[in-house]
Design a protein around this motif. Structure first.
Motif, PDB file in Angstrom:
ATOM      1  N   ASP A 198      -2.415   1.985  16.470  1.00 26.34           N
ATOM      2  CA  ASP A 198      -2.962   2.935  15.503  1.00 26.34           C
ATOM      3  C   ASP A 198      -1.920   3.483  14.540  1.00 26.34           C
ATOM      4  O   ASP A 198      -2.199   4.401  13.793  1.00 26.34           O
ATOM      5  CB  ASP A 198      -3.589   4.120  16.251  1.00 26.34           C
ATOM      6  N   GLN A 199      -0.688   2.972  14.576  1.00 23.74           N
ATOM      7  CA  GLN A 199       0.365   3.583  13.758  1.00 23.74           C
ATOM      8  C   GLN A 199       0.784   2.671  12.626  1.00 23.74           C
ATOM      9  O   GLN A 199       1.472   1.709  12.830  1.00 23.74           O
ATOM     10  CB  GLN A 199       1.609   3.847  14.608  1.00 23.74           C
ATOM     11  N   SER A 200       0.349   2.955  11.444  1.00 22.16           N
ATOM     12  CA  SER A 200       0.955   2.381  10.252  1.00 22.16           C
ATOM     13  C   SER A 200       0.205   2.881   9.046  1.00 22.16           C
ATOM     14  O   SER A 200      -0.873   3.426   9.148  1.00 22.16           O
ATOM     15  CB  SER A 200       0.975   0.861  10.263  1.00 22.16           C
ATOM     16  N   VAL A 201       0.807   2.727   7.938  1.00 26.73           N
ATOM     17  CA  VAL A 201       0.269   3.350   6.740  1.00 26.73           C
ATOM     18  C   VAL A 201       0.304   2.360   5.596  1.00 26.73           C
ATOM     19  O   VAL A 201       1.253   1.632   5.414  1.00 26.73           O
ATOM     20  CB  VAL A 201       1.146   4.572   6.378  1.00 26.73           C
ATOM     21  N   ALA A 202      -0.771   2.329   4.831  1.00 32.60           N
ATOM     22  CA  ALA A 202      -0.794   1.466   3.647  1.00 32.60           C
ATOM     23  C   ALA A 202      -0.543   2.304   2.409  1.00 32.60           C
ATOM     24  O   ALA A 202      -0.634   3.514   2.438  1.00 32.60           O
ATOM     25  CB  ALA A 202      -2.145   0.784   3.537  1.00 32.60           C
ATOM     26  N   ASP A 203      -0.226   1.623   1.320  1.00 30.71           N
ATOM     27  CA  ASP A 203      -0.051   2.340   0.055  1.00 30.71           C
ATOM     28  C   ASP A 203      -1.400   2.751  -0.502  1.00 30.71           C
ATOM     29  O   ASP A 203      -2.415   2.136  -0.238  1.00 30.71           O
ATOM     30  CB  ASP A 203       0.664   1.447  -0.955  1.00 30.71           C
ATOM     31  N   GLU A 204      -1.383   3.814  -1.305  1.00 29.04           N
ATOM     32  CA  GLU A 204      -2.627   4.296  -1.892  1.00 29.04           C
ATOM     33  C   GLU A 204      -3.050   3.424  -3.066  1.00 29.04           C
ATOM     34  O   GLU A 204      -2.237   2.726  -3.657  1.00 29.04           O
ATOM     35  CB  GLU A 204      -2.478   5.742  -2.360  1.00 29.04           C
ATOM     36  N   PRO A 205      -4.359   3.428  -3.398  1.00 28.41           N
ATOM     37  CA  PRO A 205      -4.806   2.618  -4.522  1.00 28.41           C
ATOM     38  C   PRO A 205      -4.290   3.204  -5.832  1.00 28.41           C
ATOM     39  O   PRO A 205      -4.128   4.401  -5.951  1.00 28.41           O
ATOM     40  CB  PRO A 205      -6.336   2.750  -4.454  1.00 28.41           C
ATOM     41  N   SER A 206      -4.027   2.365  -6.785  1.00 23.24           N
ATOM     42  CA  SER A 206      -3.591   2.852  -8.093  1.00 23.24           C
ATOM     43  C   SER A 206      -4.677   2.520  -9.108  1.00 23.24           C
ATOM     44  O   SER A 206      -4.729   1.444  -9.665  1.00 23.24           O
ATOM     45  CB  SER A 206      -2.270   2.212  -8.478  1.00 23.24           C
ATOM     46  N   GLU A 207      -5.593   3.480  -9.298  1.00 21.90           N
ATOM     47  CA  GLU A 207      -6.725   3.227 -10.194  1.00 21.90           C
ATOM     48  C   GLU A 207      -6.403   3.705 -11.595  1.00 21.90           C
ATOM     49  O   GLU A 207      -5.594   4.560 -11.816  1.00 21.90           O
ATOM     50  CB  GLU A 207      -7.947   3.992  -9.694  1.00 21.90           C
ATOM     51  N   HIS A 220      -1.573   9.136  -8.245  1.00 25.99           N
ATOM     52  CA  HIS A 220      -0.895   7.954  -8.788  1.00 25.99           C
ATOM     53  C   HIS A 220       0.592   7.932  -8.449  1.00 25.99           C
ATOM     54  O   HIS A 220       1.255   6.930  -8.687  1.00 25.99           O
ATOM     55  CB  HIS A 220      -1.079   7.898 -10.308  1.00 25.99           C
ATOM     56  N   GLY A 251       2.168   8.466  -5.409  1.00 23.69           N
ATOM     57  CA  GLY A 251       2.655   8.120  -4.075  1.00 23.69           C
ATOM     58  C   GLY A 251       2.590   9.207  -3.021  1.00 23.69           C
ATOM     59  O   GLY A 251       3.290   9.136  -2.019  1.00 23.69           O
ATOM     60  N   ILE A 252       1.746  10.218  -3.242  1.00 27.49           N
ATOM     61  CA  ILE A 252       1.711  11.291  -2.248  1.00 27.49           C
ATOM     62  C   ILE A 252       0.869  10.923  -1.035  1.00 27.49           C
ATOM     63  O   ILE A 252       1.201  11.269   0.101  1.00 27.49           O
ATOM     64  CB  ILE A 252       1.206  12.619  -2.874  1.00 27.49           C
ATOM     65  N   SER A 253      -0.248  10.178  -1.263  1.00 24.01           N
ATOM     66  CA  SER A 253      -1.195  10.027  -0.155  1.00 24.01           C
ATOM     67  C   SER A 253      -0.598   9.248   1.011  1.00 24.01           C
ATOM     68  O   SER A 253      -0.875   9.553   2.163  1.00 24.01           O
ATOM     69  CB  SER A 253      -2.516   9.423  -0.634  1.00 24.01           C
ATOM     70  N   SER A 254       0.245   8.241   0.732  1.00 23.64           N
ATOM     71  CA  SER A 254       0.816   7.470   1.846  1.00 23.64           C
ATOM     72  C   SER A 254       1.707   8.368   2.720  1.00 23.64           C
ATOM     73  O   SER A 254       1.749   8.222   3.931  1.00 23.64           O
ATOM     74  CB  SER A 254       1.618   6.273   1.324  1.00 23.64           C
ATOM     75  N   ILE A 312      -0.589  10.649   4.799  1.00 30.96           N
ATOM     76  CA  ILE A 312      -1.203   9.881   5.893  1.00 30.96           C
ATOM     77  C   ILE A 312      -0.170   9.624   6.992  1.00 30.96           C
ATOM     78  O   ILE A 312      -0.470   9.720   8.183  1.00 30.96           O
ATOM     79  CB  ILE A 312      -1.808   8.561   5.368  1.00 30.96           C
ATOM     80  N   ALA A 313       1.073   9.325   6.608  1.00 28.30           N
ATOM     81  CA  ALA A 313       2.127   9.070   7.605  1.00 28.30           C
ATOM     82  C   ALA A 313       2.362  10.309   8.466  1.00 28.30           C
ATOM     83  O   ALA A 313       2.496  10.210   9.692  1.00 28.30           O
ATOM     84  CB  ALA A 313       3.417   8.670   6.896  1.00 28.30           C
ATOM     85  N   SER A 341      -0.600  10.816  10.699  1.00 23.54           N
ATOM     86  CA  SER A 341      -0.574   9.774  11.730  1.00 23.54           C
ATOM     87  C   SER A 341       0.390  10.146  12.855  1.00 23.54           C
ATOM     88  O   SER A 341       0.088   9.971  14.038  1.00 23.54           O
ATOM     89  CB  SER A 341      -0.156   8.455  11.074  1.00 23.54           C
ATOM     90  N   ALA A 346      -8.646   8.321  -2.463  1.00 24.79           N
ATOM     91  CA  ALA A 346      -7.241   8.144  -2.085  1.00 24.79           C
ATOM     92  C   ALA A 346      -7.095   7.877  -0.589  1.00 24.79           C
ATOM     93  O   ALA A 346      -6.465   6.890  -0.191  1.00 24.79           O
ATOM     94  CB  ALA A 346      -6.447   9.387  -2.478  1.00 24.79           C
ATOM     95  N   GLY A 354      -9.480   4.920   0.512  1.00 27.96           N
ATOM     96  CA  GLY A 354      -8.958   3.646   0.007  1.00 27.96           C
ATOM     97  C   GLY A 354      -7.866   3.087   0.904  1.00 27.96           C
ATOM     98  O   GLY A 354      -7.711   1.872   1.030  1.00 27.96           O
ATOM     99  N   SER A 355      -7.110   3.960   1.538  1.00 34.62           N
ATOM    100  CA  SER A 355      -6.059   3.510   2.458  1.00 34.62           C
ATOM    101  C   SER A 355      -6.583   3.373   3.883  1.00 34.62           C
ATOM    102  O   SER A 355      -6.322   2.391   4.573  1.00 34.62           O
ATOM    103  CB  SER A 355      -4.928   4.535   2.489  1.00 34.62           C
ATOM    104  N   ARG A 374       7.897   7.393  -7.980  1.00 36.74           N
ATOM    105  CA  ARG A 374       6.762   6.461  -8.003  1.00 36.74           C
ATOM    106  C   ARG A 374       5.958   6.572  -9.293  1.00 36.74           C
ATOM    107  O   ARG A 374       5.037   5.811  -9.517  1.00 36.74           O
ATOM    108  CB  ARG A 374       5.826   6.756  -6.813  1.00 36.74           C
TER     109      ARG A 374
END
Lengths: 173, 426
Positions: free
Chosen positions: A4-13, B70, B72-75, B78-79, B82, B116, B119-120, B259
């Motif tokens: 359950d541990q890892s993080v993806a980058d956020e979307p860039s819309e 846009h 880079g805050i959400s990652s 989330i970390a 987590s 945000a 999406g992740s 970012r």
């Protein structure tokens, strides 16, 4: 199952300006709205700066900020007509077939164009009627604050007509 | 007859698919013509609708949120979430909820939250064996927290719709405890379902990782402190705090996180302009409609009608909840706030309900409406990200609805939950 541990980058819309005969006008309108937003930020920051750093709050910031707000509002809202971004309920349209969906969408766009014409006409009349009156505390006439209405009205009409002609059954939500 | 024209034209145009803003203006124009009033009242009142300085805070907070999104805050958020709660049963669900709370404190928008964080998190959850319906239900329910935590632009919208007399600092404070309650209720619901479905657990990463991720996320989390503290301490007005929030977001994302290049800045700027334009146009359009509501003495008529049905504050609050929940299923957040506030706030205050308390009730009701069909924008965005049908989500969302309704009842019948903190901080 994986850990359950890892993080993806956020979307860039980003905002995608749809193709069409008035695309350049839409790009310019949204750029003006975005520019007004940046200027609005700077004006408000300047207000804080003059109050705390110069101990002499600027008097012109409020009317200028309101003018920028109206500029951002009407230019962005007009592009919203082109992108079908405004709040609306398509319940009746969803219950009908493709043909009636297009008819209803065109009726909605006709109403938008008519309102745009009202804004353009009466907005222009108010611009002319108040152009000679100075805005209290600001170096511009009251009429300027109605200009976004008049220009925004013209943009509403233009984008509504463009979209009405571009409508195809498959593209109507 | 004038009232029938006002509401009739509005309802017919809405049914035809005309946008809410255009329908409001057209209904106002038709009524003005019927009453023999000068039609340029429409343009004057619509212009006056944007003459409130308070409204400037809305596009600026949206701009700050977009820069954070846009940049880079959400990652990082989330970390941190987590590391804190990832080891609980069904850990990614808990991480999702906590991330929504953190990001809500940055964006103030449920749509931004679900875009945000969802999406992740939704693709990650699905990839790790969580069911799609669970991933979407957790995300969209948790995203509603953003409506209540500072810098919620919906609370500013409510203040503006109420005539600008309600302190935004007090409203921000009023939303904090209900937001934490909503977070807790979604976490408990997600945990119970995770146990029943046998979702996995993970090892606790250790306090060092918690501390490291917290340091990375702290600049983003501090935005709430800058806004809330700045307004509370009397350093900034709400509008100035929004401008400072934009500068702060720029500094964090461009200089600290590195970012935010020109491309991301431009995207954030245009996206914020478009979103703000749509919301502000409804506000502006509703001004002429609200002017006619006052001219035709609609609030007094509604107060009189409700007093004939019930005279007890608790019953009236329940009635308003039912009406707002039903309207919320059909109407989006901004139009609901703009149209219902001038009608229902006088009713609430006439029964002794604090405007701060009513504001929180209104936002929670409208928030539940955002995840209910037929018109639920947060539901739509969540299902689109989760690549799942609305019907599939609806089959298993009811525990989350119950959690939301439980919070709504608590907030409705325990006013201290909303008005306690603002009074304490005054």
């Amino acid at each position: 199952m994986k850990s359950d541990q890892s993080v993806a980058d956020e979307p860039s819309e980003s905002v995608v300006i749809a193709p069409g005969p008035l695309r350049a006008l839409a790009v310019a309108s949204l750029a003006i709205a975005g520019g007004a937003l940046v200027l609005l930020t700077l004006v408000e920051v300047w207000q804080v700066f003059t109050r705390y750093m110069l101990d002499a709050p600027a008097g012109w910031t409020e009317p200028v900020a309101l003018l920028l707000l109206k500029t951002a509002l009407f230019f962005a809202a007009a592009v919203g007509v082109r992108h079908d971004a405004h709040f609306r309920f398509a319940l009746l349209a969803e219950a009908t077939g493709a043909f009636w969906r297009v008819v209803l969408a065109r009726v909605a766009l006709l109403a938008t164009a008519a309102l745009g014409a009202v804004f353009a006409g009466w907005g222009a009349a108010l611009v002319l009627a108040t152009w000679a009156v100075k805005t209290p505390g600001a170096p511009f006439p009251v009429g300027l604050s109605y200009l976004p209405f008049a220009v925004g009205g013209v943009l509403f009409v233009s984008f509504a007509i463009e979209r009405a002609f571009a409508l195809r059954a498959a593209s109507v939500r | 007859m004038a009232l029938a024209i006002l509401f009739g034209v509005f309802a017919v145009l809405l049914a035809l698919g005309v946008s809410v803003a255009v329908a409001l203006c057209a209904a106002a124009l038709a009524t003005l013509l019927y009453l023999g009033l000068p039609p340029d009242v429409l343009v004057i009142e619509t212009a006056a609708g944007t003459d409130s300085v308070t409204l400037i805070a809305i596009p600026l907070f949206i701009f700050a949120g977009q820069l954070m999104l846009h940049g880079g805050i959400s990652s990082r958020l989330i970390a941190f979430a987590s590391a804190l709660v990832g080891h609980v049963r069904g850990g990614l669900g808990q991480v999702n909820v906590l991330s929504c709370l953190f990001f809500g404190g940055v964006s103030g928008s449920a749509i931004a939250d679900v875009s945000a964080i969802g999406g992740s998190m939704i693709p990650q959850m699905v990839q790790r064996g969580y069911d799609r319906d669970y991933a979407v239900n957790v995300t969209i329910s948790a995203a509603l927290v953003a409506l209540l935590v500072p810098p919620s632009h919906n609370l500013i919208l409510y203040s503006a719709a109420a005539g600008g007399g309600i302190s935004i600092a007090d409203l921000f404070a009023a939303g904090v405890i209900p937001a934490l309650l909503l977070t807790l209720s979604v976490m408990v619901t997600a945990y119970v379902i995770a146990r029943r479905r046998g979702y996995p657990t993970a090892e606790f990463p250790g306090l060092r990782i918690v501390a490291t991720t917290m340091v990375a996320a702290l600049p983003g989390l501090l935005l709430v402190g800058v806004i809330f503290g700045g307004i509370r301490a009397g350093i900034f007005t709400a509008v100035e705090s929004a401008a400072v929030a934009v500068l702060y977001a720029l500094a964090v994302t461009a200089l600290l996180y590195r970012r935010l290049a020109w491309r991301e800045f431009r995207a954030a700027c245009l996206s914020a302009a478009q979103t703000a334009g749509v919301i502000l146009f409804v506000i502006s359009a509703a001004a002429s409609f609200a002017w006619l509501l006052a001219y035709l003495e609609v609030p007094a008529l509604v107060v009189g009608a409700i007093r004939e049905i019930a005279d007890d504050r608790l019953v009236v609050l329940m009635l308003m909840n039912v009406v707002l929940l039903v309207l919320g299923t059909f109407m989006d957040m901004a139009p609901l706030i703009i149209i219902c506030t001038p009608i229902f706030l006088p009713v609430a205050t006439s029964f002794g309900v604090d405007p701060l308390h009513f504001g929180v009730i209104l936002i929670v009701n409208a928030g539940i409406g955002l995840i209910t069909p037929p018109v639920g924008t947060v539901l739509f965005v969540g299902t689109a990200i989760g690549k799942i049908s609305i019907a599939q989500v609806m089959r298993t969302i009811w525990p989350f609805y119950l959690a939301g309704l439980a919070v709504l009842l608590l907030v409705t019948y325990f006013p201290a939950l909303s008005v306690g903190l603002p009074r304490l901080l005054r």
